[in-house]
Design an enzyme around this catalytic site. Structure first.
Site, short mmCIF file in Angstrom:
data_model
loop_
_atom_site.label_atom_id
_atom_site.label_comp_id
_atom_site.label_asym_id
_atom_site.label_seq_id
_atom_site.Cartn_x
_atom_site.Cartn_y
_atom_site.Cartn_z
N SER A 55 0.83 -1.20 0.00
CA SER A 55 0.00 0.00 0.00
C SER A 55 0.86 1.24 0.00
O SER A 55 1.91 1.28 0.65
CB SER A 55 -0.90 0.01 1.24
OG SER A 55 -1.53 1.25 1.41
N LYS A 84 1.98 -3.43 6.57
CA LYS A 84 2.39 -3.57 5.17
C LYS A 84 3.91 -3.38 5.03
O LYS A 84 4.60 -4.12 4.31
CB LYS A 84 1.64 -2.58 4.30
CG LYS A 84 0.16 -2.87 4.15
CD LYS A 84 -0.10 -4.14 3.32
CE LYS A 84 -1.55 -4.30 2.96
NZ LYS A 84 -1.80 -5.51 2.15
N TYR A 96 -2.11 -0.54 10.34
CA TYR A 96 -2.31 -1.15 9.01
C TYR A 96 -1.12 -0.86 8.11
O TYR A 96 -0.53 -1.78 7.51
CB TYR A 96 -3.59 -0.62 8.38
CG TYR A 96 -3.64 -0.82 6.88
CD1 TYR A 96 -3.79 -2.08 6.32
CD2 TYR A 96 -3.50 0.27 6.00
CE1 TYR A 96 -3.82 -2.26 4.95
CE2 TYR A 96 -3.52 0.09 4.64
CZ TYR A 96 -3.68 -1.17 4.11
OH TYR A 96 -3.69 -1.34 2.75
#
Length: 328
Positions: free
Chosen positions: A118, A144, A140
């Site tokens: 991402s 990643k 989050y």
């Protein structure tokens, strides 16, 4: 050469489009999904195997028994605001399950993988290139970034051909009407704004109007989900170097604010989107954009559906078709 590809999260939004793109290129596909957020109805291309990445033994057996020779890893949790409230779950699922997958690959001898990362790893960044220092703003995004680092180390030690695709907000739906965005509940801006426009929500909640942006709302790059799917196929098919992690940004290199998206939907549908203004959400950067020049030059990737109106039209068409029963 045709590959036999395991797509984790293959019954999800991006994963189902990746499965279709791979099949149309002549590859054999197994969609692997626990259906916690995915839908069997979206696994229209390839064969669906219902399973969980936490079951390392079953995963290893599947890779071996099916003679898998490449993996596209999309499964995982993906909501920054939720990750701030539930960091342990995000680190367990996004990092722990990735390690299970990578261990199974190592045990069986699968050495080609594309990881769905991402651009949120950049944090607050404009026109970032792949060499920019990541500054993730949420668990989050950190999950990643951590998986990228793990994969880089493993690729170097195991001589894997590994790719991380850092992409922006996936939007739109399959132009053929077969696939699209289907979350319960739906968290993303474009489908929620369309729901508000159709009267299915009393109003669209907009989180924050005091960001340091021209209109005070967050700015994001949006990329058509079918263009993202094409990039995953190219990342598998290109002769990229083994023994390292190759990183590519994917986006249209144009940012739209939340209000830009609302105005575009109002123009496309000829109606008003009611707005409910609320406070900022934790973990949301004000603006993020990045250069996709490397993906264009190395992968030959070219977004073919960059117009925001097309993303809105295809998203609306899929939502309406789902209400009437999925297209057969």
């Amino acid at each position: 050469m045709a590959l036999k590809v395991l797509v984790t999260g293959g019954a999800g939004y991006v994963g189902s489009h990746v499965c279709k793109a791979l099949c149309l290129r002549g590859h054999q596909v197994i969609a692997f999904d626990n259906l916690s957020t995915g839908h069997a109805e979206l696994a229209r291309y390839g064969r669906l195997v219902v399973g969980d990445l936490q079951d390392a033994d079953a995963l290893t057996a599947l890779l071996r028994d099916e003679s898998i020779n490449a993996v596209v890893h999309l499964a995982g949790r993906c909501y920054p605001a939720e990750s701030v409230r539930q960091p342990l779950i995000y680190y367990r699922d996004n990092i722990g399950h990735a390690l299970n997958l990578f261990q199974a690959m190592a045990d069986v001898g699968v050495r080609r993988v594309v990881f769905s990362s991402s651009c949120s790893v950049y944090g607050h960044a404009l026109n970032a290139t792949e060499t920019a220092t990541p500054e993730p703003q949420s668990p989050y995004a950190r999950s990643k970034w951590i998986v990228e680092q793990l994969l880089s180390d493993i690729a170097g030690a195991q001589q894997w051909t590994a790719v991380a695709l850092r992409y922006f907000n996936a939007a739109g739906a399959d132009p053929d009407g077969e696939l699209g965005e289907w979350h319960e509940p739906e968290p993303h801006l474009i489908p929620r704004a369309l729901m508000a426009a159709r009267g299915e929500l009393p109003a669209l909640a907009v989180h924050g109007r005091d960001y340091p942006t021209p209109d005070g709302t967050c700015i994001r790059d949006y990329c058509h989900v079918s263009d993202l799917a094409d990039a995953h196929v190219l990342a598998l098919e290109q002769a990229l170097p083994a023994g390292e992690l190759s990183v590519f940004n994917l986006g249209n290199e144009r940012g739209y604010s939340v209000l830009d998206i609302i105005r575009a939907i109002e123009a496309e549908l000829g109606c008003t989107v009611p707005i409910d203004w609320s406070a900022r959400r934790p973990g949301d950067p004000a603006a993020v954009s990045a250069s996709s020049a490397k993906a264009r030059a190395v992968l030959g990737w070219q977004p073919r559906r960059a117009n925001i109106s097309e993303m809105i039209r295809t998203a609306q068409a899929f939502a309406l078709s789902r209400q009437q029963g999925l297209k057969t």
